[in-house]
Design a protein around this motif. Structure first.
Motif, PDB file in Angstrom:
ATOM      1  N   SER A 216     -35.612  -5.307 -41.089  1.00 48.56           N
ATOM      2  CA  SER A 216     -34.752  -4.825 -39.623  1.00 48.56           C
ATOM      3  C   SER A 216     -34.231  -5.839 -39.166  1.00 48.56           C
ATOM      4  CB  SER A 216     -36.845  -5.135 -38.801  1.00 48.56           C
ATOM      5  OG  SER A 216     -36.677  -5.272 -37.180  1.00 48.56           O
ATOM      6  N   MET A 218     -32.354  -7.294 -35.558  1.00 48.55           N
ATOM      7  CA  MET A 218     -32.208  -7.398 -34.737  1.00 48.55           C
ATOM      8  C   MET A 218     -30.900  -7.844 -33.662  1.00 48.55           C
ATOM      9  SD  MET A 218     -35.065 -10.381 -32.059  1.00 48.55           S
ATOM     10  CE  MET A 218     -36.301  -9.241 -32.170  1.00 48.55           C
ATOM     11  N   ASP A 220     -29.573  -9.806 -30.947  1.00 47.10           N
ATOM     12  CA  ASP A 220     -29.685 -11.254 -30.008  1.00 47.10           C
ATOM     13  C   ASP A 220     -29.174 -11.970 -29.636  1.00 47.10           C
ATOM     14  OD1 ASP A 220     -31.422 -12.857 -28.448  1.00 47.10           O
ATOM     15  OD2 ASP A 220     -33.136 -13.790 -30.004  1.00 47.10           O
ATOM     16  N   PRO A 229     -34.081  -7.640 -26.826  1.00 44.58           N
ATOM     17  CA  PRO A 229     -33.138  -6.894 -27.652  1.00 44.58           C
ATOM     18  C   PRO A 229     -33.458  -5.813 -28.735  1.00 44.58           C
ATOM     19  CG  PRO A 229     -33.812  -9.229 -27.818  1.00 44.58           C
ATOM     20  CD  PRO A 229     -35.292  -8.740 -27.318  1.00 44.58           C
ATOM     21  N   VAL A 231     -33.332  -3.561 -31.529  1.00 46.75           N
ATOM     22  CA  VAL A 231     -33.839  -3.362 -32.805  1.00 46.75           C
ATOM     23  C   VAL A 231     -33.847  -1.815 -33.665  1.00 46.75           C
ATOM     24  CG1 VAL A 231     -35.407  -3.939 -34.027  1.00 46.75           C
ATOM     25  CG2 VAL A 231     -35.846  -5.507 -32.287  1.00 46.75           C
ATOM     26  N   ASP A 233     -34.524  -0.429 -37.320  1.00 45.43           N
ATOM     27  CA  ASP A 233     -35.476  -0.587 -38.854  1.00 45.43           C
ATOM     28  C   ASP A 233     -34.418   0.195 -39.355  1.00 45.43           C
ATOM     29  OD1 ASP A 233     -37.257  -1.741 -37.938  1.00 45.43           O
ATOM     30  OD2 ASP A 233     -39.113  -0.490 -37.265  1.00 45.43           O
TER      31      ASP A 233
END
Length: 563
Positions: A216, A218, A220, A229, A231, A233
């Motif tokens: 995953s 992310m 940020d 934030p 994300v 996958d």
């Protein structure tokens, strides 16, 4: 000031703006400029205020910020997009605005006349990844329990990559999600879109069969960025873990069956690939193998008494389990309990009973009794302190026509369990192999002993390395047992501890839970090999070559620098 291709001069326009005239190819080119004076004023944070002071903008989206002053001044914005020259009049506020921000390294700066004050807008331009994917560096065919595989997560075309956090997950067959690892690379100086590759060593166990692996990504970007934030996958990798069989039924035990009854034993095991089954039977040819998982014998006779051993096999190994079957005469006495597990020196007792009164007795080294003078339905065998390791108390009737042996196991817990190296490693080096030795002293019966080696990480996480059991069912007296394991440390094992654990599993009649004794713990200090790196820099300087070395966590890194 002069420039390549001509010369330049400075002059002030009628609107008090500072201009630069550059003589180039026979003509003057005039452009507005601002000067930055090395005075305390231009560094004063209070001279101008940019609001908001920090922007997080998606690539291609609009952006805007205001520059303000307590007193009216002539001010402007210097920027690759949305820049504005000095205002003709003195103002208190000046807006910077871009309809579509496309410059990854945008640094809009507000300045006053003469460059006496300036304030830069902190702006981060971001882009979500085009795709996140997970794969094996080398596809496992098949994936085997206990082997190590390299997972690779690829995040494509993302910015800024320094704010990206990648997490690897495992999702069990029941849907439970477990975090395996989180990684972030230090690339704060890279503003433009990049591809990021993140790897993880994965060692599957049999419980991971049917699980899924994913990663995953992310992005940020802090409190000014999108919340939560964003994300994305990856795809999911299905795991098909191969492992050797482990018999789950019928279990290893002893049983009695009456002559003429039907015996049915069903052997089942967990294994991948699915195991095949064989039975080794005690009657007829003792080496006869029955190639099926279920054994059924009707009209049991005394010749059918003995050990029935199941073998479950697949290409990765095999598992065995033995059931001891005793066929009794329908009119013979019954012993209850039929099996005893007694600690050496403890008392023991069992009854021999019959549906009809008979003369009976007990033949035994301890607690034996001769035939009763009268016919009875029950006769007790009792010992206050069992000290005979090979005790085989047998109940018998007049003339020895019927007899029944009590199955008794006398046990003793070990005096001591210890772990050591066969040859002490000085030092222990990453990737080298060392022989661990577990010594279990003065234990009985040693055939029911299971020894497990463990590794305890510096964070306290305990991992099973191997379990061993020796086939010594014929040895009843106390013995010393030595168990060995080849151990190849990695750098992650530095600071870990090694131990072994001795479990005496005496079956359902024995103490519950089975008694366990742990060894001492061995501390590991893993050294790793040296690594050489060459670093080349491109500088307009004479050729310089020098080297330096650094020791990090026991690993020596050598660097050679060349200009």
């Amino acid at each position: 000031m002069t420039t390549k291709g001509g010369c330049s001069r400075l002059r002030r326009s009628p609107h008090k703006k500072l201009l630069q005239q550059t003589y180039f190819d026979g003509d003057f080119i005039t452009t507005p400029i601002r000067l930055t004076q090395s005075t305390p004023n231009n560094l004063d944070a209070e001279c101008l205020v940019v609001s908001p002071a920090r922007l997080v903008v998606k690539h291609g989206d609009p952006a805007s910020s205001n520059c303000s002053s307590d007193t009216p001044v002539e001010m402007g914005w210097e920027a690759t997009q949305g820049g504005a020259g000095l205002t003709d009049n003195k103002v208190k506020i000046l807006n910077w605005k871009v309809d579509s921000l496309t410059d990854w390294n945008s640094k809009p700066t507000c300045f006053t006349e003469g460059g006496q004050c300036q304030k830069q807008l902190n702006i981060t331009v971001y882009k979500l990844p085009d795709r996140v994917s997970i794969s094996y560096r080398k596809y496992p065919d098949p994936m085997v329990e206990g082997h190590q595989y390299l997972l690779q997560c690829l995040v494509q075309n993302i910015a800024p990559i320094g704010r990206l956090r990648v997490t690897f997950y495992k999702v069990s067959a029941t849907g439970e999600q477990t975090e395996l690892d989180t990684q972030q690379k230090s690339k704060d100086n890279i503003k433009t879109p990049e591809n990021g590759t993140y790897t993880l060593d994965f060692t599957p166990g049999r419980d991971d069969d049917g699980a899924q692996l994913l990663c995953s990504a992310m992005l940020d970007l802090g409190p000014e960025g999108p919340q939560p934030p964003p994300v994305m996958d990856s795809n999911r990798l299905n795991t098909n873990v191969h492992y050797k069989p482990q018999i789950t039924s019928p279990g290893c035990f002893s049983m009695s069956i009456t002559e003429g009854d039907t015996l049915s034993l069903n052997c089942s095991a967990n294994g991948n690939p699915a195991p095949s089954y064989d039975w080794l039977l005690p009657h007829a040819d003792p080496n006869t193998m029955e190639e099926r998982s279920v054994v059924t014998i009707t009209n049991m006779a005394k010749s059918h008494s003995g050990n029935y051993t199941c073998f479950a096999r697949n290409p990765l190994g095999n598992s065995t389990c033995t059931v001891n079957v005793e066929v009794t005469d329908a009119e013979c006495p019954v012993i209850s309990p039929a099996r005893l597990v007694v600690k050496y020196g403890d008392p023991a007792s069992s009854n021999c009973s019959s549906d009809t009164p008979v003369e009976m007795g007990w033949e035994a080294i301890q607690g034996g009794t001769s035939l009763t003078d009268n016919k009875v339905k029950i006769l007790n065998w009792r010992v206050n302190s069992v000290t005979e390791w090979n005790s085989k108390p047998t109940c018998f009737t007049e003339g020895g026509q019927c007899q029944k042996q009590l199955n008794i196991t006398v046990y003793k817990l070990p005096d001591r369990v210890s772990i050591s190296y066969r040859k002490y490693p000085d030092p222990m080096v990453e990737g080298h192999q060392y022989l661990l030795q577990c010594l279990v002293q003065n234990i009985a019966p040693i055939g029911r002993l299971r020894v497990t080696f463990y590794k305890v990480s510096a964070t306290g996480e305990q991992t099973e390395l191997d379990t061993q059991q020796k086939s010594k069912d014929n040895i009843k007296t106390p013995e010393n047992g030595t168990y060995t394991l080849d151990f190849t440390p990695g750098r992650d094992d530095d600071g870990a501890q090694l131990l072994c654990s001795a479990m005496l599993d005496l079956g359902p009649e024995g103490p519950q839970p089975p008694p366990v004794m742990d060894s001492n713990r061995l501390n590991t200090n893993v050294h790793c090999e040296s690594f050489w790196f060459s670093v080349y820099t491109h500088l307009v300087q004479p050729l310089v070559r020098y080297q330096t070395s650094h020791d990090v966590d026991g690993c020596c890194f050598h660097f050679i620098f060349s200009h």
